[in-house]
Design a protein around this motif. Structure first.
Motif, mmCIF file in Angstrom:
data_model
loop_
_atom_site.group_PDB
_atom_site.id
_atom_site.type_symbol
_atom_site.label_atom_id
_atom_site.label_comp_id
_atom_site.label_asym_id
_atom_site.label_seq_id
_atom_site.Cartn_x
_atom_site.Cartn_y
_atom_site.Cartn_z
ATOM 1 N N LYS A 10 0.900 -1.222 -0.090
ATOM 2 C CA LYS A 10 0.078 0.089 0.096
ATOM 3 C C LYS A 10 1.006 1.296 -0.078
ATOM 4 N N GLY A 11 1.804 1.253 0.863
ATOM 5 C CA GLY A 11 2.625 2.354 0.890
ATOM 6 C C GLY A 11 3.497 2.665 -0.572
ATOM 7 N N ASP A 12 4.064 1.590 -0.980
ATOM 8 C CA ASP A 12 4.527 1.461 -2.336
ATOM 9 C C ASP A 12 3.723 2.172 -3.352
ATOM 10 N N LEU A 13 2.520 1.755 -3.364
ATOM 11 C CA LEU A 13 1.405 2.167 -4.328
ATOM 12 C C LEU A 13 1.031 3.711 -4.168
ATOM 13 N N GLU A 14 0.863 4.269 -3.085
ATOM 14 C CA GLU A 14 0.925 5.368 -2.708
ATOM 15 C C GLU A 14 2.053 6.531 -3.278
ATOM 16 N N GLN A 15 3.241 5.650 -2.699
ATOM 17 C CA GLN A 15 4.341 6.580 -3.035
ATOM 18 C C GLN A 15 4.617 6.791 -4.890
ATOM 19 N N ASN A 16 4.218 5.553 -5.405
ATOM 20 C CA ASN A 16 4.341 5.501 -6.954
ATOM 21 C C ASN A 16 3.147 6.332 -7.441
ATOM 22 N N TYR A 17 2.018 6.257 -6.835
ATOM 23 C CA TYR A 17 0.794 7.285 -7.274
ATOM 24 C C TYR A 17 1.435 8.833 -7.472
ATOM 25 N N ARG A 18 1.988 9.153 -6.263
ATOM 26 C CA ARG A 18 2.515 10.688 -5.802
ATOM 27 C C ARG A 18 3.428 10.943 -6.828
ATOM 28 N N ASP A 19 4.484 10.072 -7.059
ATOM 29 C CA ASP A 19 5.579 10.288 -7.786
ATOM 30 C C ASP A 19 5.206 10.311 -9.442
ATOM 31 N N SER A 20 4.042 9.616 -9.770
ATOM 32 C CA SER A 20 3.607 9.564 -11.212
ATOM 33 C C SER A 20 2.852 10.943 -11.425
ATOM 34 N N ARG A 21 2.044 11.222 -10.493
ATOM 35 C CA ARG A 21 1.273 12.521 -10.387
ATOM 36 C C ARG A 21 2.041 13.663 -10.493
ATOM 37 N N ASP A 22 3.259 13.683 -9.767
ATOM 38 C CA ASP A 22 4.179 14.729 -9.667
ATOM 39 C C ASP A 22 4.981 14.849 -11.061
ATOM 40 N N SER A 23 5.263 13.829 -11.717
ATOM 41 C CA SER A 23 6.022 13.819 -12.692
ATOM 42 C C SER A 23 5.244 13.844 -14.104
ATOM 43 N N SER A 24 3.923 13.699 -13.861
ATOM 44 C CA SER A 24 2.795 13.453 -15.059
ATOM 45 C C SER A 24 3.046 14.746 -16.119
ATOM 46 N N ASP A 25 3.235 15.967 -15.818
ATOM 47 C CA ASP A 25 3.309 17.006 -16.435
ATOM 48 C C ASP A 25 4.689 17.364 -17.097
ATOM 49 N N LYS A 26 5.768 16.626 -16.820
ATOM 50 C CA LYS A 26 7.172 16.605 -17.206
ATOM 51 C C LYS A 26 7.557 15.448 -17.743
ATOM 52 N N GLY A 27 8.460 15.308 -18.665
ATOM 53 C CA GLY A 27 8.974 13.855 -18.826
ATOM 54 C C GLY A 27 8.583 13.402 -20.042
ATOM 55 N N ASP A 28 9.031 12.260 -20.329
ATOM 56 C CA ASP A 28 8.912 11.584 -21.708
ATOM 57 C C ASP A 28 7.847 10.607 -21.423
ATOM 58 N N PRO A 29 6.754 10.250 -22.092
ATOM 59 C CA PRO A 29 5.715 9.261 -21.832
ATOM 60 C C PRO A 29 6.238 7.913 -21.648
ATOM 61 N N ALA A 30 7.307 7.695 -22.686
ATOM 62 C CA ALA A 30 7.866 6.468 -22.493
ATOM 63 C C ALA A 30 8.829 6.126 -21.389
ATOM 64 N N VAL A 31 9.331 7.100 -20.800
ATOM 65 C CA VAL A 31 9.814 6.950 -19.431
ATOM 66 C C VAL A 31 8.859 6.686 -18.353
ATOM 67 N N GLN A 32 7.677 7.418 -18.364
ATOM 68 C CA GLN A 32 6.774 7.117 -17.446
ATOM 69 C C GLN A 32 6.205 5.697 -17.537
ATOM 70 N N ARG A 33 5.968 5.445 -18.957
ATOM 71 C CA ARG A 33 5.316 4.172 -19.019
ATOM 72 C C ARG A 33 6.215 2.970 -18.390
ATOM 73 N N ASP A 34 7.340 3.080 -18.817
ATOM 74 C CA ASP A 34 8.665 2.246 -18.246
ATOM 75 C C ASP A 34 8.700 1.897 -16.701
ATOM 76 N N ALA A 35 8.335 3.241 -15.918
ATOM 77 C CA ALA A 35 8.337 3.439 -14.732
ATOM 78 C C ALA A 35 7.121 2.666 -14.022
ATOM 79 N N MET A 36 6.029 2.835 -14.882
ATOM 80 C CA MET A 36 4.807 2.352 -14.359
ATOM 81 C C MET A 36 4.722 0.715 -14.663
ATOM 82 N N TYR A 37 5.685 0.313 -15.697
ATOM 83 C CA TYR A 37 5.796 -1.088 -15.871
ATOM 84 C C TYR A 37 6.578 -1.759 -14.748
#
Length: 110
Positions: A10-37
Motif C-alpha cells: 500500500k505504501g509503495d502504491l501510494e508513493q508511486n501514485y504521488r511520484d507519477s502524479r508529480d512527474s505527469s506534466d514533465k518527462g517523456d511518456p515512454a519513461v513514465q510508461r517504463d516506470a509504471m511497468y
C-alpha cells in the motif's frame, strides 16, 4: 506477516501514485510508461510472495487440524470440529482468501 506485506505494498502504491502524479506534466511518456511497468512488476512479485506466504500458512493450519481436501487444500478441522470451532473458522477464511488470490493470479496470467 501478511498485514506487514500489505502495508508495504500500500505504501509503495501510494508513493508511486504521488511520484507519477508529480512527474505527469514533465518527462517523456515512454519513461513514465517504463516506470509504471516496473511498478507493476514489483507489485506482481509482492503479490506472488503474499500468495505463497498465505498458502504456506494455510498448509500449516491444515496440518495442525489434520485435514486436507482432494486438491491438498484444507476444508476445515475435520468431522470432529463444530461450526463454533475457532480453528475451523480461521481455516475457512484463509481458504477463501487463497481461492480469491488464486483466481486473481489466474486472471492476471490469462
Amino acid at each position: 506477516q501478511v498485514d506487514d506485506v500489505l502495508e508495504q505494498v500500500k505504501g509503495d502504491l501510494e508513493q508511486n501514485y504521488r511520484d507519477s502524479r508529480d512527474s505527469s506534466d514533465k518527462g517523456d511518456p515512454a519513461v513514465q510508461r517504463d516506470a509504471m511497468y516496473e511498478s507493476a512488476e514489483d507489485i506482481s512479485a509482492k503479490l506472488s510472495y503474499m500468495s505463497n506466504d498465505l498458502r504456506e500458512t494455510i498448509n500449516e493450519l491444515n496440518k495442525a487440524s489434520g485435514s486436507t481436501g482432494a486438491l491438498g487444500v484444507g476444508i476445515g478441522a475435520g468431522a470432529a470440529a463444530t461450526a463454533s470451532d475457532p480453528l475451523s473458522a480461521i481455516v475457512g477464511i484463509l481458504n477463501n482468501q487463497l481461492k480469491a488470490l488464486t483466481w486473481i493470479d489466474q486472471q492476471c496470467n490469462d
